[in-house]
Write an enzyme that holds these catalytic residues in place. Structure first.
Site, PDB file in Angstrom:
ATOM      1  N   LYS A  53       0.828  -1.123  -0.143  1.00 23.05           N
ATOM      2  CA  LYS A  53      -0.134   0.201   0.134  1.00 23.05           C
ATOM      3  C   LYS A  53       0.901   1.147   0.033  1.00 23.05           C
ATOM      4  CE  LYS A  53      -3.809  -2.376   2.119  1.00 23.05           C
ATOM      5  NZ  LYS A  53      -4.571  -2.737   3.571  1.00 23.05           N
ATOM      6  N   GLN A  97      -4.027  -0.859   9.472  1.00 22.19           N
ATOM      7  CA  GLN A  97      -4.240  -2.375   8.980  1.00 22.19           C
ATOM      8  C   GLN A  97      -4.750  -3.256  10.124  1.00 22.19           C
ATOM      9  OE1 GLN A  97      -3.611  -3.058   5.951  1.00 22.19           O
ATOM     10  NE2 GLN A  97      -4.029  -5.423   6.246  1.00 22.19           N
ATOM     11  N   ASP A 120     -10.503   3.881   4.100  1.00 18.88           N
ATOM     12  CA  ASP A 120     -10.656   2.351   4.161  1.00 18.88           C
ATOM     13  C   ASP A 120     -12.346   2.189   4.187  1.00 18.88           C
ATOM     14  OD1 ASP A 120      -9.206   0.151   4.443  1.00 18.88           O
ATOM     15  OD2 ASP A 120      -8.778   0.264   6.220  1.00 18.88           O
TER      16      ASP A 120
HETATM   17  N1  GUN Z   1      -6.872  -6.201   6.325  1.00 16.15           N
HETATM   18  C1  GUN Z   1      -7.521  -6.947   5.373  1.00 16.15           C
HETATM   19  N2  GUN Z   1      -7.960  -6.054   4.676  1.00 16.15           N
HETATM   20  C2  GUN Z   1      -7.929  -5.020   5.146  1.00 16.15           C
HETATM   21  C3  GUN Z   1      -8.504  -3.771   4.737  1.00 16.15           C
HETATM   22  O1  GUN Z   1      -9.404  -3.730   3.494  1.00 16.15           O
HETATM   23  N3  GUN Z   1      -8.219  -2.558   5.492  1.00 16.15           N
HETATM   24  C4  GUN Z   1      -7.640  -2.827   6.752  1.00 16.15           C
HETATM   25  N4  GUN Z   1      -7.410  -1.702   7.360  1.00 16.15           N
HETATM   26  N5  GUN Z   1      -7.241  -3.875   7.101  1.00 16.15           N
HETATM   27  C5  GUN Z   1      -7.327  -5.010   6.126  1.00 16.15           C
END
Ligand code: GUN
Length: 296
Positions: A53, A97, A120
Site C-alpha cells: 500500500k 491495518q 478504508d
Molecule cells: N486487512 C485486510 N483487509 C483490510 C482492509 O481492507 N483494510 C484494513 N485496514 N485492514 C485490512
C-alpha cells in the site's frame, strides 16, 4: 469452456493512469495527497499488505508513509497516534491495518479515525453513508470487485450476484454497493454464509459469484453455473514444501476446475489484490480533492 482470465493488474494500471491526471491537477494547487498506513505488530501477511500500500502510494507521487507500532502497544498509544494523524494536514487518508494484535480494540480504533480521512471506508459514518446511497469513501476491496466487473465488460447491472461471505471488509459492503440504484450496480444480490440452506444451489442460480469467505478453494465447479463470472477475493496461505517460502497463495475458488465452467474468472494472485490497493489510492486522492473543495 475455458474461462477468460480477468487480469487485475491491467485494470489496476488503467485506473492508476487516470489517477495521475488528478494528482497533477492537485499538484498545480500545491496539494500532495498523503496516506498514513499504520501497522501495529508484525503479522507477516499484514507486513506484506502494508508494504504494498505504501509503495503504491509513493509510486503515484503521493506522500505515503508506514507508521509502525510495537505489538504490545496500549490502546491509548494507538488512539493517540490516530488523533495526531487526524490533526496532521499532511495526511488526507489514514488506514490502520487489521487485524490488530490481541488486546487492542479494533472497533474503537476504526471509530477514532476522522470519517473524512477514513480511506478504508470502514468507519460507521461511512458505512451508514454507503447503505443510504450517499457519497463517501467506500471499502477498497468491494470497490475493486465492482471496478473489475465493470471494466472487464461484466457489469453487474440487472444480474443475479451471489456473494459467499458476510464479513465487514468485503461481503456486507459489497452487497450494499452492488444493490445500489446506480450505474455499475443495480444487481440482485444474495449473501451466502455458513447457515445458508443448500449453498451450492444458491450459487448455481447466480450470473456472478463472488467468493470472500477466507477458506482455500471453497467454491468448486459444481457450485458454478456454466457461463457464470467468478470473482475470487480470497488470499489464503497453504503449505507448499516445494516453495522456498514453504507456502503458496490460493484463493477461495478452486481455480483449475472452476475455470472450466465459468465464462470469466479472476486469478489469485493478480486478480482482486491489485484493485484493492488501487482503490485505496482512489479514496486518498478523492479525500485530498474534498479537502481543497474539489469535487471527487
Ligand atoms: N486487512 C485486510 N483487509 C483490510 C482492509 O481492507 N483494510 C484494513 N485496514 N485492514 C485490512
Amino acid at each position: 469452456m475455458t474461462a477468460e482470465i480477468i487480469e487485475g493488474k491491467a485494470i489496476a494500471a488503467g485506473i492508476r493512469g487516470e489517477l495521475r491526471d488528478r494528482v497533477e491537477r492537485l499538484a498545480k494547487l500545491t496539494v500532495r495527497p498523503g496516506l498514513a498506513v499504520v501497522l501495529v505488530g508484525n503479522n507477516p501477511a499484514s507486513e506484506s499488505y502494508v508494504r504494498g500500500k505504501t509503495q503504491a502510494a509513493q509510486e503515484l507521487g503521493l506522500a505515503g508513509e508506514t507508521i509502525r507500532l510495537a505489538a504490545d502497544s496500549t490502546q491509548e498509544h494507538v488512539l493517540g497516534l490516530v488523533a495526531d494523524l487526524n490533526a496532521d494536514p499532511r495526511y488526507h487518508g489514514i488506514l490502520v491495518q487489521l487485524p490488530l494484535p490481541g488486546g487492542l480494540d479494533e472497533r474503537a480504533t476504526v471509530e477514532a479515525i476522522h470519517p473524512e480521512k477514513d480511506v478504508d471506508g470502514l468507519h460507521p459514518v461511512n458505512m451508514g453513508r454507503l447503505l443510504r446511497g450517499e457519497p463517501g469513501p467506500r471499502p477498497c476491496t468491494p470497490l475493486g470487485v465492482q471496478q473489475m466487473l465493470v471494466r472487464s465488460g461484466h457489469s453487474p447491472e440487472g444480474k443475479r450476484v451471489a456473494i459467499v461471505g458476510r464479513g465487514i471488509l468485503v461481503g456486507k459492503p459489497l452487497a450494499a454497493i452492488l444493490m445500489q440504484k446506480a450505474p455499475g450496480a443495480d444487481a440482485t444480490v444474495t449473501v451466502c454464509h455458513s447457515r445458508t440452506p443448500d449453498l451450492p444451489a444458491a450459487l448455481r442460480s447466480a450470473d456472478i459469484v463472488v467468493a470472500a469467505i477466507g477458506v482455500a478453494c471453497f467454491v468448486t465447479a459444481d457450485m458454478v453455473r456454466p457461463g457464470a463470472v467468478v470473482v475470487d477475493v480470497g488470499i489464503n496461505r497453504v503449505a507448499d514444501p516445494s516453495r522456498k517460502s514453504g507456502y503458496r497463495i490460493v484463493g477461495d475458488v478452486d481455480f483449475e476446475t472452476v475455470r472450466e465452467v465459468a465464462s470469466a474468472i479472476t486469478p489469485v494472485p493478480g486478480g482482486v489484490g491489485p484493485l484493492t490497493v488501487t482503490m485505496l489510492l482512489v479514496n486518498t486522492v478523492a479525500a485530498a480533492e474534498r479537502a481543497v473543495g474539489l469535487h471527487a
